[in-house]
Motif scaffolding. Structure first.
Motif, PDB file in Angstrom:
ATOM      1  N   LEU A   1       0.830  -1.199   0.000  1.00 23.75           N
ATOM      2  CA  LEU A   1       0.000   0.000   0.000  1.00 23.75           C
ATOM      3  C   LEU A   1       0.869   1.256   0.000  1.00 23.75           C
ATOM      4  N   ASP A   2       1.924   1.262   0.816  1.00 29.55           N
ATOM      5  CA  ASP A   2       2.818   2.422   0.854  1.00 29.55           C
ATOM      6  C   ASP A   2       3.494   2.636  -0.500  1.00 29.55           C
ATOM      7  N   ASN A   3       3.882   1.555  -1.154  1.00 29.79           N
ATOM      8  CA  ASN A   3       4.505   1.674  -2.474  1.00 29.79           C
ATOM      9  C   ASN A   3       3.525   2.236  -3.498  1.00 29.79           C
ATOM     10  N   MET A   4       2.276   1.776  -3.430  1.00 26.39           N
ATOM     11  CA  MET A   4       1.261   2.268  -4.355  1.00 26.39           C
ATOM     12  C   MET A   4       0.962   3.744  -4.110  1.00 26.39           C
ATOM     13  N   PHE A   5       0.855   4.114  -2.841  1.00 25.06           N
ATOM     14  CA  PHE A   5       0.586   5.516  -2.520  1.00 25.06           C
ATOM     15  C   PHE A   5       1.755   6.393  -2.962  1.00 25.06           C
ATOM     16  N   PHE A   6       2.971   5.898  -2.801  1.00 24.65           N
ATOM     17  CA  PHE A   6       4.146   6.662  -3.214  1.00 24.65           C
ATOM     18  C   PHE A   6       4.147   6.869  -4.734  1.00 24.65           C
ATOM     19  N   ALA A   7       3.749   5.834  -5.489  1.00 30.11           N
ATOM     20  CA  ALA A   7       3.681   5.963  -6.953  1.00 30.11           C
ATOM     21  C   ALA A   7       2.623   6.982  -7.365  1.00 30.11           C
ATOM     22  N   ALA A   8       1.439   6.924  -6.721  1.00 40.28           N
ATOM     23  CA  ALA A   8       0.385   7.894  -7.043  1.00 40.28           C
ATOM     24  C   ALA A   8       0.797   9.298  -6.633  1.00 40.28           C
ATOM     25  N   GLN A   9       1.490   9.410  -5.510  1.00 39.67           N
ATOM     26  CA  GLN A   9       1.958  10.715  -5.048  1.00 39.67           C
ATOM     27  C   GLN A   9       2.976  11.309  -6.026  1.00 39.67           C
ATOM     28  N   GLY A  10       3.796  10.446  -6.608  1.00 43.75           N
ATOM     29  CA  GLY A  10       4.769  10.918  -7.589  1.00 43.75           C
ATOM     30  C   GLY A  10       4.105  11.491  -8.828  1.00 43.75           C
ATOM     31  N   ILE A  11       3.001  10.881  -9.258  1.00 43.93           N
ATOM     32  CA  ILE A  11       2.281  11.415 -10.418  1.00 43.93           C
ATOM     33  C   ILE A  11       1.701  12.788 -10.100  1.00 43.93           C
ATOM     34  N   ALA A  12       1.124  12.948  -8.902  1.00 46.31           N
ATOM     35  CA  ALA A  12       0.577  14.253  -8.516  1.00 46.31           C
ATOM     36  C   ALA A  12       1.685  15.315  -8.480  1.00 46.31           C
ATOM     37  N   GLN A  13       2.831  14.979  -7.928  1.00 48.70           N
ATOM     38  CA  GLN A  13       3.928  15.941  -7.865  1.00 48.70           C
ATOM     39  C   GLN A  13       4.458  16.270  -9.255  1.00 48.70           C
ATOM     40  N   LYS A  14       4.385  15.311 -10.162  1.00 53.63           N
ATOM     41  CA  LYS A  14       4.833  15.546 -11.536  1.00 53.63           C
ATOM     42  C   LYS A  14       4.057  16.690 -12.178  1.00 53.63           C
TER      43      LYS A  14
END
Length: 566
Positions: free
Chosen positions: A359-372
């Motif tokens: 879950l943390d890995n998935m949230f980190f990936a989604a967070q990276g897209i938002a920051q992009k």
């Protein structure tokens, strides 16, 4: 009683009992069914969420947007803006984009090739293995579905049904104008969707029909609810055997791009994006913006007075005031002179996984897209229960974090990427992988609007290989006749391997075409002899040639001879 007078033993005992009672009530866990926030689901697809609030859901499918030309993109975007402008302040709208895992064993049935009574079953097994490999390379067991849920307030079900049916017809018409296929969901399909959302990854199948409500005394919630909900952690929730978290998208960027939503949905994981939209009355929106402009002007005057008293130039004002004033006036111009409305938008992103690390890995990936895209993804601390129920396609938004956006800013979350072609039929053929989504293209062309095909490409790009692969696929899967016209004899080895018949036609071959032959089944409506007579007349005229072709007397002789022969 004096405020300073100490409490008696009786009063202390009563207070302690009240505290214990409150603590016991706080510990009393609600059932999973009570957590799901709707009152009743009806067979026609209408859901009674509250006493005076009713919703319906429409599933819509994708169109080619990301790969389209810029002019086509602009046309789709403008039509989508008009679609959003249809919703007034009386209609609540929820767009749901769900990436959900499926049982690969069930999914692989779509590419299963049954054995036949010939000598090619070993090739079928090998070809089926290739298809399963391509299937796993594509979506990794993820299916992507898109829904729009709309709701209105009404006094009773009868009044709500009339309004919802009218809105449903208008939405389907707007989707048709966009070239989007869409269909409304009935009550059973909506319950199955909720069951799939609440029980993702579980092997229990959805088994419900309306008679069970009367026979068992249970409600529809009993058949869709997971084994449990767990909201003890402030940042995550438990749902059955899975763990998840819901975050909201904090829009910080001055300009958004139409790739953001597509990038979220391209994640090969269980993710759900829900966009709640509520329109603001146009006149009220204009009044609100005008009030803000007045407040900014007042603050500007105060700053100018302060500058005069301090003895420096009154034109020097804080940069924020100048920036906000210009943006407010630009917004007012858009609302008054352009086809723009104001919407309150809430964007929720839900991630679910088997364990906390995933879950943390998935949230980190989604967070990276938002920051992009210069935005932020913030977890909804202490609001996971409300956030989860706002992330299921019921049409209820329990999160009060909203962002005001114009029509074009809201439409930038364009819900279209690329059209998928995946038909799980008995005669569906494999045509490769989608260039954008990397998903398998499996389709029965005979069931499409236009069954014809054309293979284009540069020399050496694999046109012949593609044609041979489709021929072999059709031979292994279907009972269709395969006829190949091959001037270069390139397909002869394949036809020989498949035990086909090869007919060589040349001046030196032993096979000939008899143009005089006739088939009495040549035509169902017209006289086949008459059609043959016309053909032979044309053939003779082509052979004889000349300035005038055949003379009338020659045509008459040929016509009589054809009739006598046949």
């Amino acid at each position: 009683m004096s405020a300073n007078k100490p409490l008696s033993a009786r009063q202390k005992k009563a207070i302690a009992a009240a505290i214990r009672k409150a603590q016991m009530q706080g510990r009393r866990a609600a059932s999973a069914q009570q957590t799901i926030p709707y009152k009743e689901m009806y067979p026609d697809g209408i859901c009674k969420v509250k006493d005076n609030y009713f919703t319906k859901t429409i599933q819509f499918f994708d169109i080619n947007y990301q790969l389209a030309r810029n002019e086509d993109k602009n046309e789709i975007f403008e039509n989508y803006c008009d679609f959003l402008n249809y919703f007034d302040q009386s209609i609540s709208v929820q767009f749901s984009f769900l990436n959900q895992t499926v049982d690969m064993a069930e999914y692989e049935k779509a590419v299963h090739i049954p054995e036949q009574a010939d000598n090619f079953n070993d090739i079928r097994i090998e070809y089926m293995g290739m298809l399963k490999n391509q299937l796993s390379r594509g979506n990794n067991g993820i299916i992507k579905r898109k829904f729009i849920t709309f709701g209105i307030e009404a006094d009773n079900l009868k009044a709500a049904k009339q309004k919802l049916e009218r809105i449903e017809t208008d939405i389907l018409g707007n989707f048709k104008a966009l070239g989007v296929q869409a269909r409304p969901l009935n009550g059973l399909e909506r319950l199955e969707l909720l069951h799939c959302t609440f029980n993702e990854g579980e092997k229990d199948k959805f088994g419900f029909h309306w008679d069970l409500v009367h026979k068992t005394g249970l409600s529809s919630k009993d058949f869709i609810a997971p084994t449990s909900f767990d909201f003890r952690d402030s940042r995550t929730f438990g749902m059955g055997g899975r763990i998840g978290t819901v975050s909201f998208l904090q829009i910080l960027a001055p300009e958004l791009t139409d790739r953001m939503l597509a990038d979220f949905l391209d994640l090969d994981m269980g993710i759900g994006v829900n966009i709640h939209i509520k329109s603001i009355d146009q006149s009220e929106a204009i009044k609100t913006v005008k009030r803000k402009i007045t407040d900014l002007d007042k603050m500007k005057i105060e700053e100018q007075k302060k500058a005069v008293r301090s003895g420096y130039d009154m034109d020097i004002i804080p940069s924020d005031l100048a920036t906000f004033g210009g943006e407010a006036k630009n917004l007012l111009e858009q609302l008054q002179s352009r086809n723009e409305r104001m919407f309150l938008v809430t964007v929720l992103v839900m991630n679910t996984a088997d364990n906390k690390q995933k879950l943390d890995n998935m949230f980190f990936a989604a967070q990276g897209i938002a920051q992009k895209y210069n935005c932020a993804l913030k977890r909804l601390d202490f609001q996971q229960e409300q956030a989860l129920m706002s992330s299921v396609p019921i049409g209820l938004n329990q999160i009060e974090i909203q962002r005001g956006l114009t029509t074009s800013s809201t439409a930038i979350f364009v819900p279209f990427t690329t059209q998928e072609l995946f038909q799980a039929g008995d005669e569906a053929l494999y045509y490769g992988l989608n260039a954008l989504s990397n998903n398998m293209i499996l389709v029965d062309r005979k069931k499409l609007k236009n069954p014809n095909g054309l293979i284009l490409g540069t020399p050496g790009s694999g046109k012949s290989f593609s044609a041979k692969r489709e021929i072999a696929n059709a031979f292994l899967v279907t009972q269709d006749d395969i006829i190949i016209c091959d001037p270069e004899a390139e397909y002869a080895p394949l036809v020989s391997r498949l035990n086909g018949q090869i007919i060589r036609i040349s001046p030196n071959s032993h096979d000939y075409i008899n143009p005089m032959d006739i088939n009495l089944n040549y035509s169902e409506d017209e006289n086949p002899v008459q059609l043959k007579s016309d053909f032979i007349l044309s053939l003779c005229e082509l052979i004889v040639g000349g300035k005038n072709g055949l003379e009338p007397i020659e045509k008459s002789v040929i016509d009589r001879a054809v009739i006598n022969i046949y």
